[in-house]
Design an enzyme around this catalytic site. Structure first.
Site, PDB file in Angstrom:
ATOM      1  N   GLU A  66       0.868  -1.273   0.061  1.00  0.00           N
ATOM      2  CA  GLU A  66       0.098  -0.114   0.007  1.00  0.00           C
ATOM      3  C   GLU A  66       0.761   1.277  -0.078  1.00  0.00           C
ATOM      4  O   GLU A  66       1.887   1.343   0.730  1.00  0.00           O
ATOM      5  CB  GLU A  66      -0.781  -0.043   1.326  1.00  0.00           C
ATOM      6  CG  GLU A  66      -2.086   0.054   0.990  1.00  0.00           C
ATOM      7  CD  GLU A  66      -2.865  -0.024   2.585  1.00  0.00           C
ATOM      8  OE1 GLU A  66      -3.375   1.227   2.869  1.00  0.00           O
ATOM      9  OE2 GLU A  66      -2.704  -1.000   3.454  1.00  0.00           O
ATOM     10  N   ARG A 301       5.612 -13.260   9.203  1.00  0.00           N
ATOM     11  CA  ARG A 301       6.345 -12.010   8.940  1.00  0.00           C
ATOM     12  C   ARG A 301       7.764 -11.789   9.666  1.00  0.00           C
ATOM     13  O   ARG A 301       7.821 -12.619  10.551  1.00  0.00           O
ATOM     14  CB  ARG A 301       5.450 -10.913   9.247  1.00  0.00           C
ATOM     15  CG  ARG A 301       5.177 -10.615  10.732  1.00  0.00           C
ATOM     16  CD  ARG A 301       4.047  -9.963  10.870  1.00  0.00           C
ATOM     17  NE  ARG A 301       4.180  -8.355  10.502  1.00  0.00           N
ATOM     18  CZ  ARG A 301       3.625  -7.621   9.621  1.00  0.00           C
ATOM     19  NH1 ARG A 301       2.642  -8.199   9.000  1.00  0.00           N
ATOM     20  NH2 ARG A 301       3.831  -6.423   9.584  1.00  0.00           N
ATOM     21  N   LYS A 311       4.758   0.819  10.447  1.00  0.00           N
ATOM     22  CA  LYS A 311       4.715   2.067   9.864  1.00  0.00           C
ATOM     23  C   LYS A 311       4.261   3.072  10.736  1.00  0.00           C
ATOM     24  O   LYS A 311       4.706   4.484  11.045  1.00  0.00           O
ATOM     25  CB  LYS A 311       3.988   2.331   8.731  1.00  0.00           C
ATOM     26  CG  LYS A 311       4.502   1.681   7.711  1.00  0.00           C
ATOM     27  CD  LYS A 311       3.702   1.857   6.114  1.00  0.00           C
ATOM     28  CE  LYS A 311       3.804   0.589   5.322  1.00  0.00           C
ATOM     29  NZ  LYS A 311       2.678   0.328   4.535  1.00  0.00           N
TER      30      LYS A 311
HETATM   31  P1  ATP Z   1       2.797  -1.953   8.110  1.00  0.00           P
HETATM   32  O1  ATP Z   1       2.460  -2.899   9.134  1.00  0.00           O
HETATM   33  O2  ATP Z   1       4.195  -1.541   8.339  1.00  0.00           O
HETATM   34  O3  ATP Z   1       1.970  -0.811   7.692  1.00  0.00           O
HETATM   35  P2  ATP Z   1       1.975  -3.440   5.885  1.00  0.00           P
HETATM   36  O4  ATP Z   1       1.754  -4.846   5.969  1.00  0.00           O
HETATM   37  O5  ATP Z   1       0.707  -2.619   6.067  1.00  0.00           O
HETATM   38  O6  ATP Z   1       3.189  -3.055   6.866  1.00  0.00           O
HETATM   39  P3  ATP Z   1       1.912  -3.358   2.965  1.00  0.00           P
HETATM   40  O7  ATP Z   1       2.256  -2.287   2.339  1.00  0.00           O
HETATM   41  O8  ATP Z   1       0.357  -3.810   3.309  1.00  0.00           O
HETATM   42  O9  ATP Z   1       2.485  -2.968   4.466  1.00  0.00           O
HETATM   43  O10 ATP Z   1       3.149  -4.496   2.701  1.00  0.00           O
HETATM   44  C1  ATP Z   1       3.200  -4.785   1.578  1.00  0.00           C
HETATM   45  C2  ATP Z   1       3.707  -6.456   1.447  1.00  0.00           C
HETATM   46  O11 ATP Z   1       4.909  -6.457   2.468  1.00  0.00           O
HETATM   47  C3  ATP Z   1       2.696  -7.194   2.047  1.00  0.00           C
HETATM   48  O12 ATP Z   1       2.708  -8.265   1.265  1.00  0.00           O
HETATM   49  C4  ATP Z   1       3.021  -7.618   3.510  1.00  0.00           C
HETATM   50  O13 ATP Z   1       2.706  -9.017   3.804  1.00  0.00           O
HETATM   51  C5  ATP Z   1       4.726  -7.611   3.418  1.00  0.00           C
HETATM   52  N1  ATP Z   1       5.272  -7.272   4.756  1.00  0.00           N
HETATM   53  C6  ATP Z   1       4.725  -6.104   5.667  1.00  0.00           C
HETATM   54  N2  ATP Z   1       5.439  -6.395   6.862  1.00  0.00           N
HETATM   55  C7  ATP Z   1       6.139  -7.374   6.799  1.00  0.00           C
HETATM   56  C8  ATP Z   1       7.036  -7.949   7.612  1.00  0.00           C
HETATM   57  N3  ATP Z   1       7.597  -7.520   8.794  1.00  0.00           N
HETATM   58  N4  ATP Z   1       7.723  -9.400   7.117  1.00  0.00           N
HETATM   59  C9  ATP Z   1       7.500  -9.613   6.060  1.00  0.00           C
HETATM   60  N5  ATP Z   1       6.776  -9.117   5.076  1.00  0.00           N
HETATM   61  C10 ATP Z   1       5.825  -7.978   5.414  1.00  0.00           C
HETATM   62 MG    MG Z   2      -1.214  -2.941   5.120  1.00  0.00          MG
END
Ligand code: ATP
Ligand code: MG
Length: 598
Positions: A66, A301, A311
């Site tokens: 995102e 993760r 974030k």
């Molecule tokens: P945040 O919790 O930091 O906002 P998010 O999961 O909302 O992270 P996205 O932009 O939705 O961030 O993530 C893009 C991709 O990265 C997704 O497929 C997500 O599963 C993966 N991702 C995010 N955080 C991790 C992590 N700590 N380890 C592995 N993959 C991750």
């Molecule tokens: Mg997300």
């Protein structure tokens, strides 16, 4: 392995250990699960792909962030997995912005994400075609998908209040209760959904829900909401839409329109998988999408000790000035790690070493640092730098060497790569040494400088310490020593005088003054936000110390973003943004070993 992909052999990479994702892909390749898929040249519905050729990509994966912030080390793991698997198995990984949520997204983030993926060494090209997509381009298809569900009796417009909806959902032990709007006719649902789209209804007054089973043991299957009303401007589609698909509805459709084969995500989406499969089956039945459907697979993760990967919490660190920005070298963001001096190779090595698993665990920060050192050690040029300077006066220098003489010395740029040549510097009567290399009264086991002891000035001569000078406050301001002739490193007989200690030094006349930013971990606790704790209560007050140091002159000619091993001290990088020859600035990347003294 009969189906091991040709690309990995071509690149002559070392054999990578298998993991459950590699096994799934290899099984699919050998059983031909996706062998007859077609590709219409761009994302699209069943008809579009049917008109295309057999898909030249053996697998299609995607990385779907995102665009609502900067990527962090957790995303780096996901990038390495998705782009890495696609490359290994003769396929492509689509770079897709999951921009279905109008409120939080920004083009600043879009650019930083593209930059991060490319810096990590990946791209979204395949057969000279770019596969950069944005989910908001699919809004029309998603709307159509919703209409198909309504027409086949699988969706309805619900106008219960938010509270009613919540009350009627039930919980783990209690089945949900059907909404009084659940039995609306297809035509009434179509009309009401059109009215949602036309902007007649206000935010929150109605949602479109899938019609599955309010008593389903998986709560995500209890008629999940699939479209909501949001009168908001979208960074890409502007004011065209006032209804937006829910993530759980949008995501499987995005995957299917792009002919994704393996949709790899993190474990928190495991409970969504039944809906993912249910939805795609309905839309294949409805002839919108083509079979076989993409399949979702979940991995754990990344949780890394001493690091926050949320974030929201990272943003708070910036907003409250605990760090200078997203690219502060203490941040676990990709821009932060990059500025700190991490290399793309080290992050890929780290991702490969931690592998993928299906259960959550914590990875020790040292695993990342070890991967970094393993990458830097064979590459980084060496340099002599004195971080805590104390003057050493070789009192017999003029008598032995001639007044004002400067003796040329040399050291290898890299001890194991003779082809990289030598660094050159001069030894004179005055040198900077580390304060910690002198003890007036030595503790047991100390074998560097103390009165009566001999040490070697690395790449130079053996000297014998004769004492020190102090100021009025009793602080040591100068160490005194005698040069022992005929002991210069690399000359015959130089080792006739045996010493236990070798110390680093920089000649006073030619020393380059540099700023060094000594970084340490941001938090004092391994799990800063464990158990709901406010991570700010565990901030390390000493995560940054700025010092002034002396370096050998060769360091002055380096460009920015160049990595070095400062002998005895660790790895350092010239700062990407602030370094110049007029004002040299270096960041400490990490120490030589896993230790906290520096
Ligand atoms: P945040 O919790 O930091 O906002 P998010 O999961 O909302 O992270 P996205 O932009 O939705 O961030 O993530 C893009 C991709 O990265 C997704 O497929 C997500 O599963 C993966 N991702 C995010 N955080 C991790 C992590 N700590 N380890 C592995 N993959 C991750
Ligand atoms: Mg997300």
């Amino acid at each position: 392995m009969t189906n091991s992909p040709s690309t990995s052999k071509d690149q002559a990479q070392p054999l990578k250990p298998s993991n459950f994702l590699r096994q799934i892909i290899e099984n699919d390749l050998s059983s031909g699960t996706y062998a007859n898929r077609r590709w219409g040249g761009s994302p699209g519905d069943a008809a579009h792909h049917q008109a295309g050729k057999q898909d030249p990509a053996k697998v299609r994966l995607r990385f779907p962030p995102e665009p609502n912030g900067y990527l962090h080390i957790g995303h780096a793991k996901s990038i390495c997995i998705n782009f890495g698997l696609a490359k290994e198995y003769g396929g492509v990984c689509h770079m897709r912005f999951d921009d279905t949520n109008p409120e939080k997204e920004d083009t600043e983030y879009v650019n930083s994400i593209l930059d991060a993926v490319q810096w990590l060494g990946f791209d979204w090209q395949f057969n000279n075609t770019s596969h950069l997509y944005q989910a908001s381009d699919y809004f029309e298809s998603m709307y159509k998908a919703a209409t198909i569900l309504i027409e086949s009796g699988y969706a309805y417009v619900d106008e219960q209040s938010a509270q009613e909806m919540k009350d009627n959902r039930g919980d783990f032990s209690k089945p949900g209760v059907n909404s009084r709007f659940r039995h609306r006719s297809v035509s009434e649902n179509l009309k009401r959904f059109q009215e949602m789209r036309d902007g007649i209804l206000s935010d929150g007054s109605a949602v479109l829900r899938a019609k599955i089973d309010m008593a389903h043991p998986n709560i995500n299957m209890r008629d999940p909401a699939i479209y909501r009303i949001r009168h908001a401007t979208h960074h890409h589609t502007g004011d065209k839409w006032c209804i937006y698909p829910m993530y759980t509805f949008a995501h499987p459709i995005e995957d299917a329109l792009e002919q994704i084969t393996h949709s790899v995500c993190t474990l928190e989406f495991e409970d969504q998988r039944p809906f993912y499969d249910w939805l795609l089956e309905r839309l294949i039945e409805g002839k919108l999408l083509s079979a076989p459907a993409p399949r979702q697979y979940e991995f754990a993760r990344l949780n890394l000790t001493y690091v926050l990967t949320s974030k929201r919490k990272l943003r708070q660190l910036i907003e409250e000035n605990h760090v200078t920005g997203w690219d502060d070298p203490r941040m676990p963001t990709i821009v932060g790690l990059r500025r700190r001096g991490y290399t793309p190779e080290s992050l890929r090595l780290f991702a490969e070493r931690i592998g993928v698993s299906k259960s959550d665990s914590w990875i020790d920060y040292s695993t990342l640092e070890i991967a970094l050192r393993d990458d830097l050690d064979p590459k980084a040029s060496r340099a002599s730098v004195v971080l805590d300077p104390l003057r050493l006066n070789i009192t017999n220098w003029d008598a032995v060497m001639g007044e004002g003489h400067l003796e040329p010395c040399k050291a290898p740029v890299h001890p194991h790569l003779p082809e990289r040549g030598h660094r050159h510097f001069n030894l004179g009567s005055q040198v900077w040494i580390e304060g910690a290399d002198f003890q007036e009264t030595p503790v047991k086991g100390f074998f560097r400088l103390f009165p009566g002891n001999k040490v070697r000035l690395k790449y130079g001569y053996v000297i014998e310490c004769t004492g020190c000078k102090k100021n009025e406050a009793g602080e040591i301001v100068e160490v005194l020593a005698l040069l022992i002739p005929d002991t210069k490193s690399g000359t015959p007989g130089s080792d006739s005088v045996k010493v236990k200690g070798v110390i680093t030094w920089v000649g006073v006349q030619e020393a380059a003054k540099i700023e060094v930013r000594m970084y340490d971990r941001l938090f004092t606790e391994a799990q800063p936000d464990a158990g709901g704790r406010d991570p700010l209560t565990t901030l390390n007050p000493n995560s940054l110390k700025v010092i002034s140091a002396y370096a050998e002159p060769s360091l002055l000619s380096c460009a920015s973003d160049e990595r070095f091993q400062f002998e005895r001290h660790g790895y350092f990088v010239s700062d990407r943004l602030d370094h110049s020859q007029a004002r040299p600035v270096f960041n400490k990347i990490t120490g030589l070993k896993d230790q906290f003294n520096s």
